[in-house]
Write a protein that holds these residues in place. Sequence first.
Motif, PDB file in Angstrom:
ATOM      1  N   TYR A   1      -0.657   3.337   1.580  1.00 20.20           N
ATOM      2  CA  TYR A   1      -0.863   1.996   1.042  1.00 20.20           C
ATOM      3  C   TYR A   1      -0.481   1.992  -0.443  1.00 20.20           C
ATOM      4  O   TYR A   1      -1.160   2.590  -1.271  1.00 20.20           O
ATOM      5  CB  TYR A   1      -2.306   1.554   1.261  1.00 20.20           C
ATOM      6  CG  TYR A   1      -2.581   1.251   2.714  1.00 20.20           C
ATOM      7  CD1 TYR A   1      -2.371  -0.018   3.230  1.00 20.20           C
ATOM      8  CD2 TYR A   1      -3.003   2.261   3.580  1.00 20.20           C
ATOM      9  CE1 TYR A   1      -2.591  -0.294   4.572  1.00 20.20           C
ATOM     10  CE2 TYR A   1      -3.227   1.997   4.930  1.00 20.20           C
ATOM     11  CZ  TYR A   1      -3.023   0.719   5.411  1.00 20.20           C
ATOM     12  OH  TYR A   1      -3.229   0.456   6.737  1.00 20.20           O
TER      13      TYR A   1
ATOM     14  N   PRO B   1       0.128   0.061  -3.926  1.00 23.61           N
ATOM     15  CA  PRO B   1      -0.246  -1.185  -4.613  1.00 23.61           C
ATOM     16  C   PRO B   1       0.969  -2.065  -4.881  1.00 23.61           C
ATOM     17  O   PRO B   1       2.063  -1.571  -5.183  1.00 23.61           O
ATOM     18  CB  PRO B   1      -0.871  -0.681  -5.926  1.00 23.61           C
ATOM     19  CG  PRO B   1      -1.332   0.710  -5.617  1.00 23.61           C
ATOM     20  CD  PRO B   1      -0.340   1.262  -4.626  1.00 23.61           C
ATOM     21  N   THR B   2       0.775  -3.361  -4.772  1.00 21.26           N
ATOM     22  CA  THR B   2       1.884  -4.308  -4.944  1.00 21.26           C
ATOM     23  C   THR B   2       2.549  -4.141  -6.301  1.00 21.26           C
ATOM     24  O   THR B   2       3.785  -4.236  -6.425  1.00 21.26           O
ATOM     25  CB  THR B   2       1.368  -5.751  -4.796  1.00 21.26           C
ATOM     26  OG1 THR B   2       0.740  -5.888  -3.518  1.00 21.26           O
ATOM     27  CG2 THR B   2       2.506  -6.746  -4.911  1.00 21.26           C
ATOM     28  N   ALA B   3       1.761  -3.871  -7.322  1.00 22.37           N
ATOM     29  CA  ALA B   3       2.307  -3.772  -8.678  1.00 22.37           C
ATOM     30  C   ALA B   3       2.824  -2.370  -9.007  1.00 22.37           C
ATOM     31  O   ALA B   3       3.268  -2.122 -10.133  1.00 22.37           O
ATOM     32  CB  ALA B   3       1.243  -4.176  -9.696  1.00 22.37           C
ATOM     33  N   TYR B   4       2.788  -1.466  -8.037  1.00 22.13           N
ATOM     34  CA  TYR B   4       3.198  -0.088  -8.311  1.00 22.13           C
ATOM     35  C   TYR B   4       4.687  -0.010  -8.637  1.00 22.13           C
ATOM     36  O   TYR B   4       5.525  -0.645  -7.984  1.00 22.13           O
ATOM     37  CB  TYR B   4       2.909   0.801  -7.105  1.00 22.13           C
ATOM     38  CG  TYR B   4       3.426   2.217  -7.257  1.00 22.13           C
ATOM     39  CD1 TYR B   4       2.725   3.152  -8.012  1.00 22.13           C
ATOM     40  CD2 TYR B   4       4.632   2.606  -6.681  1.00 22.13           C
ATOM     41  CE1 TYR B   4       3.192   4.449  -8.160  1.00 22.13           C
ATOM     42  CE2 TYR B   4       5.109   3.891  -6.824  1.00 22.13           C
ATOM     43  CZ  TYR B   4       4.386   4.807  -7.567  1.00 22.13           C
ATOM     44  OH  TYR B   4       4.871   6.091  -7.723  1.00 22.13           O
TER      45      TYR B   4
ATOM     46  N   LYS C   1      13.208  -1.554   3.160  1.00 27.04           N
ATOM     47  CA  LYS C   1      11.992  -2.216   2.661  1.00 27.04           C
ATOM     48  C   LYS C   1      11.517  -1.644   1.328  1.00 27.04           C
ATOM     49  O   LYS C   1      10.428  -1.985   0.869  1.00 27.04           O
ATOM     50  CB  LYS C   1      10.877  -2.086   3.702  1.00 27.04           C
ATOM     51  CG  LYS C   1      11.205  -2.682   5.072  1.00 27.04           C
ATOM     52  CD  LYS C   1      11.327  -4.187   5.020  1.00 27.04           C
ATOM     53  CE  LYS C   1      11.734  -4.763   6.376  1.00 27.04           C
ATOM     54  NZ  LYS C   1      10.754  -4.528   7.435  1.00 27.04           N
TER      55      LYS C   1
ATOM     56  N   PRO D   1      11.203  -1.102  -2.745  1.00 25.35           N
ATOM     57  CA  PRO D   1      11.102  -2.143  -3.784  1.00 25.35           C
ATOM     58  C   PRO D   1      12.410  -2.400  -4.524  1.00 25.35           C
ATOM     59  O   PRO D   1      12.580  -3.471  -5.114  1.00 25.35           O
ATOM     60  CB  PRO D   1      10.028  -1.596  -4.728  1.00 25.35           C
ATOM     61  CG  PRO D   1      10.051  -0.118  -4.508  1.00 25.35           C
ATOM     62  CD  PRO D   1      10.394   0.078  -3.071  1.00 25.35           C
TER      63      PRO D   1
END
Length: 207
Positions: free
Chosen positions: A44, A46-49, A169, A171
């Motif tokens: 998992y 983090p979105t901001a990673y 997928k 970033p």
Amino acid sequence: MSELYRVDKTNLTLDWSGSLENYTCFLNTIRPDPYTPAYIMRDYIPTAYSARHECMNKPIHYNKNLPTFGTHRPAWPRYGEYTFVPRQRWLHSLEHGAIVMLYHPCAHPLLERQLKDIVKSCLYRHVITPYTLLSEERPLAVVAWGWAMTMSMVDTDIVQEFITAHALKGPEKLSQDGQYDYLLEKPAAIVTSEDDSTVCPQRAPAF
């Protein structure tokens, strides 16, 4: 050749000593077990990673044998099949949406070949390398950003399903080939397009 790339090609032993043990089988071939199912793992993130790029003056360490994200080197590998490429490099490929195929050097050669053929037929953005940190129970793996699947046997449908679900997928959706090519054996071939407009185009449609 850029100055960054010249610097990044030095001190390679920080990531890998050059040992034959990383890509050579010195023991018996691992016998596949048809009763051992494929195992899917998810990290998992983090979105901001945002993964840090660490240059070659500092070592990079990981807290698990099979990382799916994390700090890595600035120069990512050219897509294709390698004698060996360290994880500090192929993690950057995952960030760009690639699929990395890993196999224990003692994995059964027929299964190794089968998995390679599937990955190569699914997408251009792939890296293939031996990896001794896989278990003998599941000596084969496909890895995407945040995901990994390890296996003893190779089921084409399951592997294609994993790749279709998780490839591209990362970033940083960058299809540009990498700069690092140390011990590259076979550069990747275009499957549908450089940006992999269709992943696993030979996959049978679901009904």
